[in-house]
Design a protein around this motif. Structure first.
Motif, PDB file in Angstrom:
ATOM      1  N   ARG A  53       0.851  -1.205   0.000  1.00  0.00           N
ATOM      2  CA  ARG A  53       0.000   0.000   0.000  1.00  0.00           C
ATOM      3  C   ARG A  53       0.881   1.248   0.000  1.00  0.00           C
ATOM      4  O   ARG A  53       2.005   1.215   0.491  1.00  0.00           O
ATOM      5  CB  ARG A  53      -0.838   0.085   1.289  1.00  0.00           C
ATOM      6  CG  ARG A  53      -1.605  -1.127   1.683  1.00  0.00           C
ATOM      7  CD  ARG A  53      -2.419  -0.805   2.936  1.00  0.00           C
ATOM      8  NE  ARG A  53      -3.297   0.312   2.680  1.00  0.00           N
ATOM      9  CZ  ARG A  53      -4.539   0.193   2.203  1.00  0.00           C
ATOM     10  NH1 ARG A  53      -5.029  -1.000   1.986  1.00  0.00           N
ATOM     11  NH2 ARG A  53      -5.272   1.264   1.978  1.00  0.00           N
ATOM     12  N   LYS A  54       0.309   2.336  -0.509  1.00  0.00           N
ATOM     13  CA  LYS A  54       1.057   3.602  -0.466  1.00  0.00           C
ATOM     14  C   LYS A  54       0.931   4.247   0.908  1.00  0.00           C
ATOM     15  O   LYS A  54       1.861   4.858   1.420  1.00  0.00           O
ATOM     16  CB  LYS A  54       0.494   4.569  -1.508  1.00  0.00           C
ATOM     17  CG  LYS A  54       0.923   4.250  -2.916  1.00  0.00           C
ATOM     18  CD  LYS A  54       0.507   5.407  -3.804  1.00  0.00           C
ATOM     19  CE  LYS A  54       1.022   5.188  -5.208  1.00  0.00           C
ATOM     20  NZ  LYS A  54       0.468   6.145  -6.155  1.00  0.00           N
ATOM     21  N   PHE A  55      -0.282   4.167   1.468  1.00  0.00           N
ATOM     22  CA  PHE A  55      -0.575   4.829   2.742  1.00  0.00           C
ATOM     23  C   PHE A  55      -1.383   3.869   3.610  1.00  0.00           C
ATOM     24  O   PHE A  55      -1.790   2.811   3.140  1.00  0.00           O
ATOM     25  CB  PHE A  55      -1.376   6.121   2.499  1.00  0.00           C
ATOM     26  CG  PHE A  55      -0.672   7.090   1.593  1.00  0.00           C
ATOM     27  CD1 PHE A  55       0.479   7.745   2.008  1.00  0.00           C
ATOM     28  CD2 PHE A  55      -1.145   7.336   0.303  1.00  0.00           C
ATOM     29  CE1 PHE A  55       1.147   8.623   1.170  1.00  0.00           C
ATOM     30  CE2 PHE A  55      -0.475   8.218  -0.545  1.00  0.00           C
ATOM     31  CZ  PHE A  55       0.669   8.861  -0.109  1.00  0.00           C
ATOM     32  N   ALA A  84      -2.689  10.117   9.778  1.00  0.00           N
ATOM     33  CA  ALA A  84      -1.975   8.965  10.348  1.00  0.00           C
ATOM     34  C   ALA A  84      -0.620   8.769   9.656  1.00  0.00           C
ATOM     35  O   ALA A  84       0.375   8.406  10.308  1.00  0.00           O
ATOM     36  CB  ALA A  84      -2.831   7.699  10.197  1.00  0.00           C
ATOM     37  N   ASP A  85      -0.566   9.031   8.359  1.00  0.00           N
ATOM     38  CA  ASP A  85       0.706   8.877   7.634  1.00  0.00           C
ATOM     39  C   ASP A  85       1.730   9.903   8.120  1.00  0.00           C
ATOM     40  O   ASP A  85       2.916   9.593   8.226  1.00  0.00           O
ATOM     41  CB  ASP A  85       0.467   9.053   6.124  1.00  0.00           C
ATOM     42  CG  ASP A  85      -0.415   7.951   5.574  1.00  0.00           C
ATOM     43  OD1 ASP A  85       0.030   6.791   5.564  1.00  0.00           O
ATOM     44  OD2 ASP A  85      -1.563   8.241   5.187  1.00  0.00           O
ATOM     45  N   ALA A  86       1.242  11.107   8.422  1.00  0.00           N
ATOM     46  CA  ALA A  86       2.165  12.153   8.881  1.00  0.00           C
ATOM     47  C   ALA A  86       2.793  11.762  10.218  1.00  0.00           C
ATOM     48  O   ALA A  86       4.000  11.900  10.421  1.00  0.00           O
ATOM     49  CB  ALA A  86       1.429  13.486   9.010  1.00  0.00           C
ATOM     50  N   HIS A  87       1.954  11.254  11.127  1.00  0.00           N
ATOM     51  CA  HIS A  87       2.508  10.919  12.447  1.00  0.00           C
ATOM     52  C   HIS A  87       3.438   9.698  12.363  1.00  0.00           C
ATOM     53  O   HIS A  87       4.501   9.671  12.987  1.00  0.00           O
ATOM     54  CB  HIS A  87       1.394  10.676  13.466  1.00  0.00           C
ATOM     55  CG  HIS A  87       1.858  10.893  14.874  1.00  0.00           C
ATOM     56  ND1 HIS A  87       1.071  11.436  15.853  1.00  0.00           N
ATOM     57  CD2 HIS A  87       3.059  10.652  15.458  1.00  0.00           C
ATOM     58  CE1 HIS A  87       1.772  11.515  16.978  1.00  0.00           C
ATOM     59  NE2 HIS A  87       2.977  11.036  16.760  1.00  0.00           N
ATOM     60  N   PHE A  95       8.251   5.787   4.194  1.00  0.00           N
ATOM     61  CA  PHE A  95       9.101   6.915   4.589  1.00  0.00           C
ATOM     62  C   PHE A  95       9.593   7.675   3.346  1.00  0.00           C
ATOM     63  O   PHE A  95       9.501   8.904   3.281  1.00  0.00           O
ATOM     64  CB  PHE A  95      10.278   6.389   5.423  1.00  0.00           C
ATOM     65  CG  PHE A  95      11.237   7.449   5.835  1.00  0.00           C
ATOM     66  CD1 PHE A  95      10.938   8.324   6.865  1.00  0.00           C
ATOM     67  CD2 PHE A  95      12.458   7.593   5.179  1.00  0.00           C
ATOM     68  CE1 PHE A  95      11.822   9.325   7.245  1.00  0.00           C
ATOM     69  CE2 PHE A  95      13.341   8.597   5.544  1.00  0.00           C
ATOM     70  CZ  PHE A  95      13.026   9.454   6.576  1.00  0.00           C
ATOM     71  N   GLU A  96      10.088   6.912   2.365  1.00  0.00           N
ATOM     72  CA  GLU A  96      10.596   7.536   1.125  1.00  0.00           C
ATOM     73  C   GLU A  96       9.471   8.281   0.409  1.00  0.00           C
ATOM     74  O   GLU A  96       9.644   9.394  -0.070  1.00  0.00           O
ATOM     75  CB  GLU A  96      11.168   6.474   0.163  1.00  0.00           C
ATOM     76  CG  GLU A  96      12.467   5.848   0.625  1.00  0.00           C
ATOM     77  CD  GLU A  96      13.561   6.884   0.864  1.00  0.00           C
ATOM     78  OE1 GLU A  96      13.647   7.881   0.124  1.00  0.00           O
ATOM     79  OE2 GLU A  96      14.318   6.716   1.843  1.00  0.00           O
ATOM     80  N   ARG A  97       8.308   7.635   0.332  1.00  0.00           N
ATOM     81  CA  ARG A  97       7.155   8.236  -0.352  1.00  0.00           C
ATOM     82  C   ARG A  97       6.766   9.550   0.333  1.00  0.00           C
ATOM     83  O   ARG A  97       6.500  10.554  -0.300  1.00  0.00           O
ATOM     84  CB  ARG A  97       5.996   7.224  -0.285  1.00  0.00           C
ATOM     85  CG  ARG A  97       4.861   7.486  -1.208  1.00  0.00           C
ATOM     86  CD  ARG A  97       3.914   6.289  -1.213  1.00  0.00           C
ATOM     87  NE  ARG A  97       4.530   5.073  -1.682  1.00  0.00           N
ATOM     88  CZ  ARG A  97       4.670   3.954  -0.963  1.00  0.00           C
ATOM     89  NH1 ARG A  97       4.198   3.868   0.266  1.00  0.00           N
ATOM     90  NH2 ARG A  97       5.263   2.906  -1.468  1.00  0.00           N
TER      91      ARG A  97
END
Ligand SMILES: N[C@@H](CCC(=O)N[C@@H](CS)C(=O)NCC(=O)O)C(=O)O
Length: 214
Positions: A149-151, A159-162, A187-189
């Motif tokens: 998955r991407k996110f 949630a992705d930011a945290h 992380f890279e994405r």
């Protein structure tokens, strides 16, 4: 509406900075220099007696604790889709926010300052080792959640930011995260997102200012 974010470099205040940026919110950032103990100054303690960042001040009213801050941003800027619109998925996202702040962050804090949780002489290495093991259990769960998955959900959410911060902090402590390829890919994405690039540039500028003032 006035929105002020109290922030310090490398801290989890990264997450609200990124989500406010994703929301295209107008906000002011007030950086604190932890090396100078500014989070414990009498003025700051009056705002946040917990001496921590992030702290959000909305029209003069303080709000602490990252999940609450992230949820406030998502609710205030619904057009940005910072939490899933489906009520169940929204709760799943809030669950990830809580997990980042109370399930992973405390282990990162122990690795950062082992003596704050155990001041027995010679205990530091053991504290770091056990915090690392417990943190890795959590990274493994996240790695399974992010596989293919991407996110965490079908698009970027708070949630992705945290979680980005949780991985970034681990990498800053030189932890070998190669056994978590999906976390590293996430992380890279995330690093490629304009909001994260803006945060990283801002962080650098604050660090340069602090170095000049040292
Ligand atoms: N539970 C809080 C934790 C915040 C926190 O621990 N912030 C750290 C930086 S990542 C801090 O401000 N530490 C300064 C101190 O403890 O004096 C949240 O999720 O907002």
């Amino acid at each position: 509406m006035s929105i002020v974010l109290y922030y310090a470099p490398n801290t989890c205040a990264l997450a609200p900075y990124v989500t406010l940026t994703e929301a295209k919110a107008a906000f002011e950032v007030r950086p604190l220099n932890f090396r100078k103990g500014q989070q414990k100054s009498p003025d700051y303690l009056r705002l946040n007696p917990k001496h921590k960042v992030p702290l959000l001040i909305v029209d003069g009213q303080p709000l602490t604790e990252s999940p609450a801050i992230q949820i406030w941003i998502a609710r205030r800027f619904p057009q940005a889709g910072l939490l899933p619109s489906d009520p169940w998925l929204e709760l799943k996202a809030i669950s990830i926010l809580s997990w980042c702040s109370s399930g992973m962050h405390p282990y990162l804090s122990r690795i950062n300052s082992p003596a704050r949780v155990c001041n027995v002489p010679g205990a530091e290495a053991r504290v770091i080792q056990s915090a690392r093991e417990l943190l890795f259990e959590n990274y493994k769960i996240a790695d399974d959640m992010l596989a293919g998955r991407k996110f965490f959900f079908d698009r970027f959410t708070a949630a992705d930011a945290h979680f980005f911060w949780c991985i970034r902090r681990g990498l800053q402590f030189d932890l070998d995260l190669s056994e978590f390829p999906s976390c590293l890919a996430h992380f890279e994405r995330m690093q490629g997102r304009p909001s994260v690039q803006k945060l990283l540039a801002y962080e650098k500028s604050v660090q340069a200012e602090f170095a000049k003032a040292a």
